[in-house]
Design an enzyme around this catalytic site. Structure first.
Site, PDB file in Angstrom:
ATOM      1  N   HIS A   1       0.800  -1.246   0.000  1.00  0.00           N
ATOM      2  CA  HIS A   1       0.000   0.000   0.000  1.00  0.00           C
ATOM      3  C   HIS A   1       0.828   1.290   0.000  1.00  0.00           C
ATOM      4  O   HIS A   1       0.723   2.104   0.923  1.00  0.00           O
ATOM      5  CB  HIS A   1      -1.008   0.007   1.140  1.00  0.00           C
TER       6      HIS A   1
ATOM      7  N   ASP B   1      -5.860  -4.513   0.296  1.00  0.00           N
ATOM      8  CA  ASP B   1      -5.767  -4.311   1.748  1.00  0.00           C
ATOM      9  C   ASP B   1      -7.161  -4.415   2.380  1.00  0.00           C
ATOM     10  O   ASP B   1      -7.516  -3.628   3.266  1.00  0.00           O
ATOM     11  CB  ASP B   1      -5.097  -2.984   2.108  1.00  0.00           C
TER      12      ASP B   1
HETATM   13  O1  DOR Z   1      -5.759   0.050   7.585  1.00  0.00           O
HETATM   14  C1  DOR Z   1      -5.177  -0.989   7.830  1.00  0.00           C
HETATM   15  N1  DOR Z   1      -5.808  -2.054   8.356  1.00  0.00           N
HETATM   16  N2  DOR Z   1      -3.864  -1.058   7.594  1.00  0.00           N
HETATM   17  C2  DOR Z   1      -3.132  -2.118   7.982  1.00  0.00           C
HETATM   18  O2  DOR Z   1      -1.972  -2.139   7.730  1.00  0.00           O
HETATM   19  C3  DOR Z   1      -3.746  -3.214   8.749  1.00  0.00           C
HETATM   20  C4  DOR Z   1      -5.172  -3.329   8.444  1.00  0.00           C
HETATM   21  C5  DOR Z   1      -5.907  -4.217   9.394  1.00  0.00           C
HETATM   22  O3  DOR Z   1      -5.442  -5.324   9.667  1.00  0.00           O
HETATM   23  O4  DOR Z   1      -6.997  -3.832   9.851  1.00  0.00           O
HETATM   24 ZN    ZN Z   2      -0.556  -2.658   5.965  1.00  0.00          ZN
END
Ligand code: DOR
Ligand code: ZN
Length: 396
Positions: A210, A276
């Site tokens: 990301h 993501d």
């Molecule tokens: O926004 C995010 N959520 N960034 C991350 O790196 C982890 C992820 C999560 O696991 O909820």
């Molecule tokens: Zn991440």
């Protein structure tokens, strides 16, 4: 033998009006008037390689009130994905072989999509003690402490040296936690620059998760120009949104960042799109959990940005959502060519969809795209030669 008939085949390299025959899980023939036992009518639709996502969170085991392997896989299929790579921040963490093997076995028994499970880098993702690097299962392709990042410079350098020797890859979430207290932009930029440099010094294979800022993107571009073994992904939300206050790590950036990332994706500097997909309950979001779901809207969002906003063609969309991620994962997918795995998606570009809680298959509904209407609807997803998803007419 299934033949998908009447559609326009689009992959990263070509667009052609032809039928495609699949047999025993592989693409077996491309052409016209192919004999079939079973026909899937794709008239008026595009047929693309199923999408490949290098970055998703299915929360299984341990946090299955947010998502589990089955609901995550259903969300993936609805979004046209045939292959998904899962991050290791489950409960327990994927930092020992039992939990790794349990997920892999259950994913295989589900028999819906192809799931690759990343292994944690450090025990409990705490960054203090590495996992047992000498006894990793052979099937592990990438290790990742996604969600946290690697804080200590010396330990990170030494880790890169070991990863190089092991012949595995790292997927890195770049965030210097000291700097994120000052400015999350510095946090991402500084650690991305560090790890491009370390990749160059050690030869470790690094995939940057990301990427969200101009400078982080330029840092990876520098590494590529130097010939370092680095690749990078951007998320649909960083390509589409700017200046929005919706909690996600890394944050939604400024419009200049967004435009730079889109242009870098168009010119091939950015390798691919990864969702993501980060499901959270309403309550957890209220408590500040970062992230949004993404599997079901990724194609629509990428289509809107690349094709509708920037006037690019579907081949580019296919390259960044199927071909390049499949190449990075080193799997025989992501193209429509004889001999490739028969993972295909049918998309009706004449249909639109409004994102509503009842259209979402994920257990979680956390997305700022709720209520928006997008063009392009996935009608069928084929994985390993089998139809795993068919949208019912008037399903929603
Ligand atoms: O926004 C995010 N959520 N960034 C991350 O790196 C982890 C992820 C999560 O696991 O909820
Ligand atoms: Zn991440």
């Amino acid at each position: 033998m299934i033949v998908i008939k009447g559609g326009t085949l689009v992959d990263g390299q070509r667009t052609v009006q032809a039928d495609v025959r699949i047999d025993q899980g592989k693409i077996q023939a491309i052409g016209l008037d192919l004999e079939a036992d079973q026909v899937i009518d794709a008239t008026g639709q595009v047929v693309m390689p199923a999408f490949v996502d290098l970055h998703a969170h299915f929360r299984d085991p341990g946090l299955t009130y947010k998502e589990d392997l089955a609901t995550g896989a259903q969300a993936a299929l609805k979004g046209g994905y045939g292959t998904v790579v899962l991050m290791a921040n489950t409960k327990p963490t994927v930092d020992h072989n039992e939990v790794y093997q349990d997920i892999v076995d259950r994913a295989e028994a589900l028999d819906l999509i192809q799931i690759y499970q990343n292994y944690a880098v450090s025990k409990g993702l705490k960054g203090e003690e590495w996992v047992d690097l000498d006894h990793l299962p052979a099937s592990v392709k990438f290790l990742s402490d996604d969600g946290f990042g690697l804080q200590n410079n010396k330990a990170t350098f030494q880790l890169f040296e070991r990863i190089k020797k092991l012949g595995k890859g790292l997927m890195i979430h770049e965030e210097d936690r000291e700097l994120s207290e000052i400015d999350y932009r510095y946090a991402e930029d500084v650690h991305t620059m560090r790890d491009v440099y370390f990749s160059g010094k050690t030869g470790a294979r690094v995939h940057f998760c990301h990427v969200s800022t101009i400078d982080a993107c330029k840092a990876v571009e520098y590494g590529k120009a130097q010939g370092y073994p680095v690749t990078m992904e951007v998320t649909p939300h960083h390509l589409y949104l700017s200046g929005l206050d919706y909690k996600v790590h890394p944050p939604i950036r400024e419009e200049a960042d967004r435009r730079y990332l889109v242009e870098a994706l168009i010119c091939g500097a950015v390798d691919c799109v990864a969702t993501d997909h980060a499901p959270h309950s309403e309550e957890d979001k209220l408590k500040g959990s970062p992230g949004m779901i993404g599997l079901e809207t990724a194609f629509q969002v990428v289509y809107k940005v690349l094709v509708e906003e920037y006037g690019q063609d579907l081949q580019l969309v296919s390259r960044v959502m199927s071909q390049r991620p499949a190449e990075i994962l080193e799997v025989n997918k992501g193209r429509i060519e004889v001999g490739y795995d028969a993972d295909l998606v049918l998309v009706d570009l004449a249909q639109s969809e409004t994102i509503q809680p009842n259209t979402i298959r994920s257990k979680s509904k956390n997305t700022p795209m709720m209520g928006e209407t997008f063009k392009g609807v996935v009608t069928t997803t084929v994985v390993n030669g089998e139809v795993k998803y068919r949208r019912e007419v008037n399903e929603y």
